[in-house]
Design an enzyme around this catalytic site. Structure first.
Site, short mmCIF file in Angstrom:
data_model
loop_
_atom_site.label_atom_id
_atom_site.label_comp_id
_atom_site.label_asym_id
_atom_site.label_seq_id
_atom_site.Cartn_x
_atom_site.Cartn_y
_atom_site.Cartn_z
N TYR A 140 75.23 41.75 3.89
CA TYR A 140 76.02 42.58 2.98
C TYR A 140 75.37 43.94 2.73
CZ TYR A 140 78.96 38.55 1.81
OH TYR A 140 79.83 37.49 1.87
N LYS A 191 71.56 29.16 10.23
CA LYS A 191 72.22 29.01 11.53
C LYS A 191 71.13 29.33 12.56
CE LYS A 191 76.01 28.33 13.95
NZ LYS A 191 76.64 26.99 14.04
N ASP A 247 77.74 32.88 -0.37
CA ASP A 247 79.01 33.36 -0.90
C ASP A 247 80.12 32.35 -0.58
OD1 ASP A 247 80.98 34.95 -1.93
OD2 ASP A 247 80.82 36.55 -0.46
N ASP A 251 81.72 29.05 -3.22
CA ASP A 251 83.14 28.95 -3.57
C ASP A 251 83.69 27.58 -3.19
OD1 ASP A 251 83.27 31.48 -4.64
OD2 ASP A 251 85.11 32.01 -3.58
#
Ligand code: NAD
Length: 358
Positions: A140, A191, A247, A251
């Site tokens: 980000y 990952k 993120d 959620d």
């Protein structure tokens, strides 16, 4: 005396923050909590008054505070503004300015709400997960970023995933510390089979883990973690992960518990100063109607008491008061179940304060 900056923001922000402030005032007046509240403008409200979403005085107020309580920012009225003036920009700037690198998002299912989850009650009953998301680095914020035109004339978009070892280490360390006061388990999500940057993430987790022999550590690829969260979410205690993965996974975890109106968050810096806010947005569809669920914001106050104000006993009291309000059958519209009475924002806040007083 602890200074608390109160930034109600936009939409339902002022309505839910007002109830959380009542809880803080009750703790101050009846439980000797030494706090001083100061109000500031942020988001669309700040843009209307000062022409920018994060005015200098709000930033100064937040910098001088031990903790910040925030409602929500944004709304249709400001959607057409240039990116730099949008309300949501204020949040990113505030997190960055305060160095809030660790975002803590609990996903706790109150037993009274087990039927609100889309998963079967036996899969989610007793759920208590804490996701620790890195908040000020990763893809980000990484440079270079942008959209360029190639020699072929085709456009190409690009972003950069970057983490230094120290950026990884500080958030991972925070996750291990928190696991020590919970169920002593950390699952690091990466990952590492594809992305070198998260290979470094995994190596760093393994190195830091050696200093916490009392905490069990596991590693999971993000695709598997997304699946496990809906297959068997109770296997997790603390999950620590990058900005982007956190993120998305937080959620997903939030939805296991039924309503977005129940979920608090904390964002902490090196010295445990923090920003506390519900995870939901400004909900323009219900703003100004006394319909919003204030419990996520009230539970954010509980997190503030635990992490920044170092009053764990009061944090437990606030959480117990929320539970009592639910036990008494109160449900805001988002929790409507066809059985219990639906109540307003104000009534729910009053019930929590009454339970605190009892
Ligand atoms: P939202 O979270 O505001 O609303 C999503 C849905 O959940 C809506 O139907 C809303 O009515 C409901 N909801 C949210 N909070 C609730 C509560 N406390 N009680 C009852 N129902 C609740 O998300 P959105 O609609 O995607 O975004 C609306 C605005 O909020 C946008 O401008 C967005 O940019 C902004 N936003 C801000 C934040 C923040 O301030 N941290 C976070 C997300 C979105």
């Amino acid at each position: 005396m602890n200074k608390i900056a109160v930034l109600p923001g936009d939409g339902i922000g002022p309505e839910v923050v007002a109830e959380a402030v009542r809880v803080l005032e009750c703790l101050r007046d009846e439980h000797a909590l030494a706090i001083e509240l100061e109000y500031g403008l942020i988001g669309g409200a700040a843009y209307e008054a000062h022409g920018q979403p994060l005015p200098e005085e709000t930033l100064a107020l937040a910098r001088a505070a031990d903790a910040v309580l925030l409602g929500a920012v944004g709304g249709p009225r400001w959607e057409a503004l240039p990116m730099a003036l949008r309300p949501e920009k204020a949040l990113l700037a505030l997190r960055s300015a305060l160095g809030l690198f660790a975002n803590l998002r609990p996903a706790i299912l109150f037993p009274q709400l087990a039927s609100a989850s889309t998963l079967r009650p036996e899969v989610v009953e007793g759920l208590d997960i804490l996701i620790v998301r890195e908040l000020v680095g990763g893809i980000y914020f990484g440079e270079p970023r942008g959209v360029r035109t190639l020699d072929t004339g085709e456009r190409q978009g690009f972003n950069t995933l970057v983490y230094t070892e120290s950026e990884i280490e500080r958030v991972v360390r925070r996750a291990f510390e928190i696991a020590r006061v919970r169920r002593h388990r950390v699952c690091s999500v990466d990952k590492a089979n594809v992305l070198e940057c998260t290979e470094l993430w995994r190596e760093t987790v393994m190195r830091v883990a050696c200093e916490y022999p009392d905490v069990a550590v596991a590693h999971m690829y993000v695709d598997n973690a997304a699946m496990q969260l809906v297959r068997a979410p109770k296997q997790f205690d603390v999950i620590v992960t990058t900005n982007l993965f956190g993120d998305i996974l937080s959620d997903e975890a939030a939805m296991l518990t039924g309503s977005i109106g129940m979920l608090p968050s904390a964002s902490l810096n090196e010295t445990d100063r923090g920003l506390y806010e519900p995870i939901h947005g400004s909900a323009p569809d219900i703003a100004g109607q006394n319909l919003a669920n204030p419990l996520a914001t009230i539970l954010s106050v509980a997190m503030m008491l635990r992490y920044s104000l170092r009053q764990p006993d009061l944090a437990v009291r606030v959480e117990a008061a929320v539970s009592q309000a639910l036990d008494a059958g109160l449900r805001t519209a988002d929790l409507r179940d066809g059985i219990h009475e639906t109540v307003s924002t104000r009534t729910m806040g009053e019930a929590v304060v009454a339970a605190l007083r009892a």
